[in-house]
Scaffold this motif. Structure first.
Motif, short mmCIF file in Angstrom:
data_model
loop_
_atom_site.label_atom_id
_atom_site.label_comp_id
_atom_site.label_asym_id
_atom_site.label_seq_id
_atom_site.Cartn_x
_atom_site.Cartn_y
_atom_site.Cartn_z
N SER A 58 -4.17 -94.46 24.35
CA SER A 58 -3.93 -93.11 24.87
C SER A 58 -5.05 -92.66 25.80
CB SER A 58 -3.72 -92.11 23.74
OG SER A 58 -4.91 -91.88 23.03
N ARG A 59 -6.29 -93.02 25.46
CA ARG A 59 -7.42 -92.71 26.36
C ARG A 59 -7.26 -93.44 27.69
NH1 ARG A 59 -11.42 -89.05 25.83
NH2 ARG A 59 -12.74 -90.57 26.83
N LEU A 60 -6.89 -94.72 27.63
CA LEU A 60 -6.71 -95.49 28.86
C LEU A 60 -5.55 -94.93 29.68
CD1 LEU A 60 -7.22 -99.09 27.48
CD2 LEU A 60 -8.71 -97.91 29.10
N LYS A 61 -4.48 -94.52 29.01
CA LYS A 61 -3.33 -93.95 29.72
C LYS A 61 -3.70 -92.65 30.42
CE LYS A 61 1.43 -92.50 29.14
NZ LYS A 61 2.53 -92.28 28.20
N GLU A 62 -4.53 -91.82 29.79
CA GLU A 62 -5.00 -90.59 30.42
C GLU A 62 -5.75 -90.89 31.70
OE1 GLU A 62 -7.49 -88.46 27.71
OE2 GLU A 62 -5.90 -88.20 26.24
N ARG A 63 -6.56 -91.93 31.67
CA ARG A 63 -7.43 -92.25 32.80
C ARG A 63 -6.74 -93.08 33.87
NH1 ARG A 63 -11.64 -95.33 30.89
NH2 ARG A 63 -12.75 -94.89 32.81
N PHE A 64 -5.78 -93.92 33.48
CA PHE A 64 -5.15 -94.85 34.42
C PHE A 64 -3.62 -94.77 34.31
CE2 PHE A 64 -9.15 -96.84 32.96
CZ PHE A 64 -9.83 -96.85 34.16
N ALA A 65 -3.07 -93.57 34.40
CA ALA A 65 -1.64 -93.36 34.18
C ALA A 65 -0.77 -94.13 35.17
CB ALA A 65 -1.32 -91.87 34.24
N ARG A 66 -1.23 -94.33 36.37
CA ARG A 66 -0.42 -95.01 37.39
C ARG A 66 -0.56 -96.52 37.37
NH1 ARG A 66 0.57 -91.78 42.56
NH2 ARG A 66 0.87 -89.70 41.72
N ALA A 67 -1.46 -97.05 36.59
CA ALA A 67 -1.69 -98.49 36.54
C ALA A 67 -0.74 -99.15 35.55
CB ALA A 67 -3.13 -98.78 36.12
N ILE A 68 -0.49 -100.44 35.73
CA ILE A 68 0.26 -101.20 34.75
C ILE A 68 -0.62 -101.32 33.52
CG2 ILE A 68 1.25 -103.46 34.21
CD1 ILE A 68 1.87 -103.75 37.20
N PRO A 69 -0.09 -101.04 32.34
CA PRO A 69 -0.94 -101.05 31.14
C PRO A 69 -1.45 -102.45 30.79
CG PRO A 69 1.36 -100.75 30.55
CD PRO A 69 1.30 -100.70 32.04
N PRO A 70 -2.65 -102.51 30.24
CA PRO A 70 -3.20 -103.80 29.82
C PRO A 70 -2.49 -104.29 28.56
CG PRO A 70 -4.69 -102.05 29.21
CD PRO A 70 -3.60 -101.42 30.02
N TYR A 71 -2.70 -105.57 28.25
CA TYR A 71 -2.13 -106.16 27.05
C TYR A 71 -2.55 -105.35 25.83
CZ TYR A 71 -1.29 -109.51 23.32
OH TYR A 71 -0.87 -110.10 22.17
N GLY A 72 -1.60 -105.07 24.96
CA GLY A 72 -1.87 -104.30 23.76
C GLY A 72 -1.49 -102.84 23.90
N CYS A 73 -1.35 -102.39 25.14
CA CYS A 73 -0.98 -100.99 25.39
C CYS A 73 0.38 -100.86 26.06
CB CYS A 73 -2.03 -100.32 26.27
SG CYS A 73 -3.64 -100.13 25.51
N SER A 74 1.05 -101.96 26.30
CA SER A 74 2.33 -101.91 27.00
C SER A 74 3.50 -101.96 26.02
CB SER A 74 2.43 -103.07 27.99
OG SER A 74 2.31 -104.30 27.33
N ASP A 75 4.65 -101.54 26.52
CA ASP A 75 5.86 -101.64 25.71
C ASP A 75 6.39 -103.07 25.77
OD1 ASP A 75 6.89 -101.84 28.26
OD2 ASP A 75 8.22 -100.10 28.09
N ALA A 76 7.60 -103.30 25.30
CA ALA A 76 8.15 -104.65 25.25
C ALA A 76 8.32 -105.26 26.63
CB ALA A 76 9.48 -104.63 24.51
N SER A 77 8.58 -104.43 27.63
CA SER A 77 8.76 -104.96 28.99
C SER A 77 7.44 -105.39 29.63
CB SER A 77 9.45 -103.92 29.88
OG SER A 77 8.54 -102.85 30.17
N GLY A 78 6.33 -104.83 29.14
CA GLY A 78 5.03 -105.14 29.71
C GLY A 78 4.70 -104.35 30.95
N ARG A 79 5.57 -103.44 31.37
CA ARG A 79 5.37 -102.68 32.59
C ARG A 79 5.13 -101.19 32.36
NH1 ARG A 79 4.24 -105.40 36.65
NH2 ARG A 79 5.72 -104.77 38.22
N ALA A 80 5.36 -100.70 31.16
CA ALA A 80 5.20 -99.28 30.88
C ALA A 80 4.27 -99.07 29.67
CB ALA A 80 6.57 -98.64 30.60
N TRP A 81 3.62 -97.92 29.65
CA TRP A 81 2.74 -97.58 28.54
C TRP A 81 3.56 -97.29 27.31
CZ3 TRP A 81 -2.50 -97.77 28.95
CH2 TRP A 81 -3.04 -97.82 30.24
N ARG A 82 3.01 -97.60 26.15
CA ARG A 82 3.67 -97.25 24.88
C ARG A 82 3.55 -95.79 24.64
NH1 ARG A 82 1.32 -100.18 19.99
NH2 ARG A 82 -0.40 -100.95 21.15
#
Length: 82
Positions: A58-82
């Motif tokens: 959640s901290r990373l998403k606040e700071r990098f909302a427009r970026a593709i999420p890193p491993y461990g923070c992505s949904d099943a598709s790997g392209r969106a934040w959880r």
């Protein structure tokens, strides 16, 4: 000091030191990293228990909302934040 007590103290000190170092490195990654793709930070974050990982993501998403999420923070598709 008895040898067994000394060995236990050394082991305990080493474990605490490693825990503090890894904890600081993880916190520095989620709070201050210039990029969400730091390999060591991703590796630490992806191995943490779910509550800590969720907070870190959640901290990373606040700071990098427009970026593709890193491993461990992505949904099943790997392209969106959880």
């Amino acid at each position: 000091m008895r040898p067994l007590r000394f060995i236990a103290l050394v082991v305990l000190s080493t474990v605490i030191g490693c825990g503090l170092t890894i904890g600081y490195r993880w916190y520095d990654y989620v709070a201050n990293a210039a990029s969400p793709y730091d390999e060591i930070g991703i590796d630490i974050n992806s191995r943490l228990p779910e509550p800590l990982r969720a907070w870190g993501c959640s901290r990373l998403k606040e700071r990098f909302a427009r970026a593709i999420p890193p491993y461990g923070c992505s949904d099943a598709s790997g392209r969106a934040w959880r």
